[in-house]
Write an enzyme that holds these catalytic residues in place. Structure first.
Site, PDB file in Angstrom:
ATOM      1  N   ASN A   6      -1.944 -42.047 -23.787  1.00 20.56           N
ATOM      2  CA  ASN A   6      -1.625 -40.645 -23.575  1.00 20.56           C
ATOM      3  C   ASN A   6      -0.625 -40.082 -24.587  1.00 20.56           C
ATOM      4  O   ASN A   6      -0.533 -38.874 -24.747  1.00 20.56           O
ATOM      5  CB  ASN A   6      -1.070 -40.498 -22.145  1.00 20.56           C
ATOM      6  CG  ASN A   6      -0.644 -39.088 -21.840  1.00 20.56           C
ATOM      7  OD1 ASN A   6      -1.472 -38.204 -21.686  1.00 20.56           O
ATOM      8  ND2 ASN A   6       0.658 -38.875 -21.778  1.00 20.56           N
ATOM      9  N   ASP A   9       7.173 -45.230 -23.533  1.00 20.95           N
ATOM     10  CA  ASP A   9       7.431 -43.965 -24.210  1.00 20.95           C
ATOM     11  C   ASP A   9       8.440 -44.185 -25.323  1.00 20.95           C
ATOM     12  O   ASP A   9       9.317 -45.058 -25.213  1.00 20.95           O
ATOM     13  CB  ASP A   9       7.986 -42.931 -23.213  1.00 20.95           C
ATOM     14  CG  ASP A   9       7.674 -41.504 -23.630  1.00 20.95           C
ATOM     15  OD1 ASP A   9       6.968 -40.816 -22.873  1.00 20.95           O
ATOM     16  OD2 ASP A   9       8.126 -41.073 -24.709  1.00 20.95           O
ATOM     17  N   TYR A  26      -4.279 -31.444 -34.802  1.00 21.28           N
ATOM     18  CA  TYR A  26      -4.387 -31.798 -33.382  1.00 21.28           C
ATOM     19  C   TYR A  26      -5.854 -31.874 -32.964  1.00 21.28           C
ATOM     20  O   TYR A  26      -6.292 -32.854 -32.351  1.00 21.28           O
ATOM     21  CB  TYR A  26      -3.631 -30.776 -32.536  1.00 21.28           C
ATOM     22  CG  TYR A  26      -3.572 -31.123 -31.072  1.00 21.28           C
ATOM     23  CD1 TYR A  26      -2.677 -32.082 -30.607  1.00 21.28           C
ATOM     24  CD2 TYR A  26      -4.416 -30.511 -30.154  1.00 21.28           C
ATOM     25  CE1 TYR A  26      -2.619 -32.416 -29.258  1.00 21.28           C
ATOM     26  CE2 TYR A  26      -4.365 -30.836 -28.808  1.00 21.28           C
ATOM     27  CZ  TYR A  26      -3.468 -31.785 -28.367  1.00 21.28           C
ATOM     28  OH  TYR A  26      -3.427 -32.116 -27.038  1.00 21.28           O
ATOM     29  N   LYS A  82      -7.866 -35.279 -31.682  1.00 19.58           N
ATOM     30  CA  LYS A  82      -8.386 -35.326 -30.313  1.00 19.58           C
ATOM     31  C   LYS A  82      -9.908 -35.463 -30.305  1.00 19.58           C
ATOM     32  O   LYS A  82     -10.472 -36.145 -29.444  1.00 19.58           O
ATOM     33  CB  LYS A  82      -7.933 -34.097 -29.526  1.00 19.58           C
ATOM     34  CG  LYS A  82      -6.425 -34.075 -29.262  1.00 19.58           C
ATOM     35  CD  LYS A  82      -5.968 -35.298 -28.490  1.00 19.58           C
ATOM     36  CE  LYS A  82      -4.508 -35.252 -28.116  1.00 19.58           C
ATOM     37  NZ  LYS A  82      -4.098 -36.326 -27.215  1.00 19.58           N
TER      38      LYS A  82
END
Length: 192
Positions: free
Chosen positions: A90, A37, A156, A160
């Site tokens: 992710n 992360d 976004y 995606k």
């Protein structure tokens, strides 16, 4: 709860939300979990929770937009934990909620860099190790917004949607290597 014993998984965006929940579940199933992360403190907290619960994990700082950092993450994972068998891409950012014509170039590029190029980089550097391990799994966290559009969410939704196609391309290109690639498209989740 030991279905993933002997597996090594890299999870980007593992410090919070869906990534955190995924990391905890992979660990409960016996996998060695690399919590990557950009928020290293959050990744460390998830790692500590996994270790306290008897799992195997390590935290790594990872800016998925930097190919050198991503490559080092994958190489270090392979060196320390053995064969990388699974990747969960992710990490993502949300762009400001504005109409398409009002998206700044900066926000558009950030969405592409993190949500799409970051996934490309992680998979690009991990797939050769997954191939060497005899095959495995690539999981891309897409979204319901990859198939339908929400108002004021063009960047976004576009990124995606691209992940859905990217997973298909990875699957076709590496089927002979016994590498599966899939997307998950969650809706709203009860996370931070």
């Amino acid at each position: 709860m030991d279905r993933l014993s002997g597996r090594t998984v890299i999870i980007s965006g593992a410090g919070n939300g869906i990534g955190k929940a995924t990391a905890l579940l992979f660990a409960k199933e016996g996998a060695a979990v690399i919590c990557a992360d950009i928020d290293f403190k959050a990744a460390e907290l998830v790692t500590k929770q996994i270790l306290v619960e008897g799992g195997k994990a390590e935290a790594f700082f990872c800016d998925v937009t930097d190919g050198k950092v991503v490559k080092k993450l994958v190489e270090e994972t392979n060196r320390r934990f053995g064969a990388v068998t699974t990747v969960v891409a992710n990490a993502a950012v949300y762009s400001p909620s504005v109409s398409f014509a009002e998206i700044s170039e900066k926000d558009w590029r950030e969405a592409l860099d993190v949500n799409l190029t970051g996934v490309f980089l992680l998979c690009k550097y991990a797939v050769p190790y997954i191939r060497e391990s005899g095959g495995g799994t690539v999981i891309l966290t897409a979204s319901q917004m990859g198939r339908v559009v929400n108002v004021n969410s063009a960047a976004y939704c576009a990124t995606k949607g691209a992940l859905i196609q990217l997973a298909k391309a990875i699957a076709v290109d590496h089927a002979a290597d016994k590498i599966r690639a899939n997307t998950l498209s969650p809706g709203g989740t009860a996370t931070g």
